[in-house]
Each structure stands twice: as C-alpha cells, then as structure tokens.
Design a protein around this motif. Structure first.
Motif, PDB file in Angstrom:
ATOM      1  N   ALA A  68       0.891  -1.211  -0.002  1.00  0.00           N
ATOM      2  CA  ALA A  68       0.093  -0.124   0.021  1.00  0.00           C
ATOM      3  C   ALA A  68       0.833   1.228   0.207  1.00  0.00           C
ATOM      4  O   ALA A  68       0.548   2.191  -0.754  1.00  0.00           O
ATOM      5  CB  ALA A  68      -0.973   0.019   1.185  1.00  0.00           C
ATOM      6  N   LEU A  69       2.016   1.313   0.797  1.00  0.00           N
ATOM      7  CA  LEU A  69       2.816   2.174   0.786  1.00  0.00           C
ATOM      8  C   LEU A  69       3.373   2.679  -0.603  1.00  0.00           C
ATOM      9  O   LEU A  69       3.472   3.628  -1.228  1.00  0.00           O
ATOM     10  CB  LEU A  69       3.970   1.950   1.689  1.00  0.00           C
ATOM     11  CG  LEU A  69       5.372   3.023   1.786  1.00  0.00           C
ATOM     12  CD1 LEU A  69       4.756   4.383   2.164  1.00  0.00           C
ATOM     13  CD2 LEU A  69       6.393   2.372   2.426  1.00  0.00           C
ATOM     14  N   ILE A  70       3.957   1.521  -1.348  1.00  0.00           N
ATOM     15  CA  ILE A  70       4.326   1.930  -2.653  1.00  0.00           C
ATOM     16  C   ILE A  70       3.312   2.286  -3.710  1.00  0.00           C
ATOM     17  O   ILE A  70       3.632   3.445  -4.646  1.00  0.00           O
ATOM     18  CB  ILE A  70       4.925   0.374  -2.965  1.00  0.00           C
ATOM     19  CG1 ILE A  70       6.198   0.095  -2.455  1.00  0.00           C
ATOM     20  CG2 ILE A  70       5.357   0.615  -4.758  1.00  0.00           C
ATOM     21  CD1 ILE A  70       6.710  -1.402  -2.523  1.00  0.00           C
ATOM     22  N   VAL A  71       2.069   1.578  -3.488  1.00  0.00           N
ATOM     23  CA  VAL A  71       1.134   1.999  -4.248  1.00  0.00           C
ATOM     24  C   VAL A  71       0.526   3.424  -4.047  1.00  0.00           C
ATOM     25  O   VAL A  71       0.367   4.471  -4.932  1.00  0.00           O
ATOM     26  CB  VAL A  71      -0.166   1.210  -4.036  1.00  0.00           C
ATOM     27  CG1 VAL A  71      -1.570   1.847  -4.900  1.00  0.00           C
ATOM     28  CG2 VAL A  71       0.034  -0.258  -4.725  1.00  0.00           C
ATOM     29  N   THR A  72       0.658   3.841  -2.866  1.00  0.00           N
ATOM     30  CA  THR A  72       0.235   5.198  -2.461  1.00  0.00           C
ATOM     31  C   THR A  72       1.157   6.208  -3.033  1.00  0.00           C
ATOM     32  O   THR A  72       0.701   7.202  -3.494  1.00  0.00           O
ATOM     33  CB  THR A  72       0.087   5.403  -0.895  1.00  0.00           C
ATOM     34  OG1 THR A  72      -0.966   4.561  -0.545  1.00  0.00           O
ATOM     35  CG2 THR A  72      -0.276   6.955  -0.561  1.00  0.00           C
TER      36      THR A  72
END
Length: 162
Positions: free
Chosen positions: A104-108
């Motif tokens: 989720a961090l990378i996607v965000t």
C-alpha cells in the motif's frame, strides 16, 4: 512518554509507524516539505500517515489481491479456532499485514506521483486538494469503521459458537 512507548505493540510499529515514517521521509524529499523536528510530533504525524496507508492496504489492496487470486483467506471462524491452538498464527498474520501495508505504501507513492502529474495537466485541480483529501480520508475511515465493526461481530460469533 515512557508509558506511551510501552503500550505501542510491534503491530503498531511495523504497520503504522514504520510505513508512516518512510512515507513522511519520501514526502519531505519529493515535495520539499518540512515536518516539525521534535520527536513526539514526528511520531504522531508518522503514526497517522501509517494508519492511512494501512487502511489503504486493508480496504483497497487486499480486495484487489484477493480478486486477482494472489491471496486467499480462510473462514474467519476457522482462523479464530486455529489462533487459539497455534499462537504463531497471530504473528504470521501480523507479518502478513506488514507486507500488505508495504504494498500500500508503494501504491500510495505511485498514486501521488500520478496525481501530481494530473494536477500539472488540470490546473484547477490544485484548488480542490484539501477537499479531495478530506473526502478521501472521510470515506477511508468510515469504511474502516464499518470493516472493524464487522470484524468484531464475526469474532464474537466465532467465540460464542464454540
């Protein structure tokens, strides 16, 4: 301060504080932002950022991965029973959630890069940043509340059915 630190679980550190700190560090470099330098304010800011990222992982990333058949979940009642027999399942679940939060961090970060590009093409969008952000957070936390309530209800039923 010591009492607060003692109450922070490894789950909170690896699923909220660490991703929030990584995101905060990235944001300060990418957007030339300044986050206050005192450690207590940093901890709260990073924790909140991490909470947002974790909720994105839970509400957006997990269903997408499930739909793509990358992940599969067992029946929750079985999870509760198995967790009582094997304490390591809770630890494995915590690590699993950490991986989801990192995704989720990378996607965000990717989404924000895309949003900045879109904002450079649609100049009027910059006037709506705060409104868009607040609506997104409101929807995110309303859905989180709904999911957590459902989770609690399922756990109660699983324990009562024994």
């Amino acid at each position: 301060m010591k009492e607060i630190l003692e109450k922070i679980s490894s789950y909170n550190i690896f699923n909220y504080l660490l991703p929030g700190a990584v995101f905060g560090f990235w944001a300060t470099k990418e957007y030339d932002l300044t986050i206050p330098t005192d450690i207590l304010t940093n901890a709260f800011v990073y924790y909140f950022l991490g909470m947002i990222i974790s909720r994105i992982g839970s509400l957006i990333i997990a269903p997408i991965l499930k739909k793509m058949k990358i992940t599969k979940f067992e029946n929750y009642k079985d999870f509760v029973k198995a967790s009582k027999k094997d304490e390591k399942i809770d630890l494995l679940s915590e690590v699993n959630n950490m991986y989801r939060t990192i995704i989720a961090l990378i996607v965000t970060i990717g989404f924000l890069k895309f949003y900045n590009w879109l904002e450079s093409k649609l100049i009027w969008l910059s006037n709506w940043n705060i409104t868009i952000g607040l609506v997104f957070l409101l929807v995110l936390f309303v859905l989180s509340y709904k999911k957590q309530t459902k989770f609690i209800t399922k756990r109660i039923k699983a324990n009562l059915d024994e």
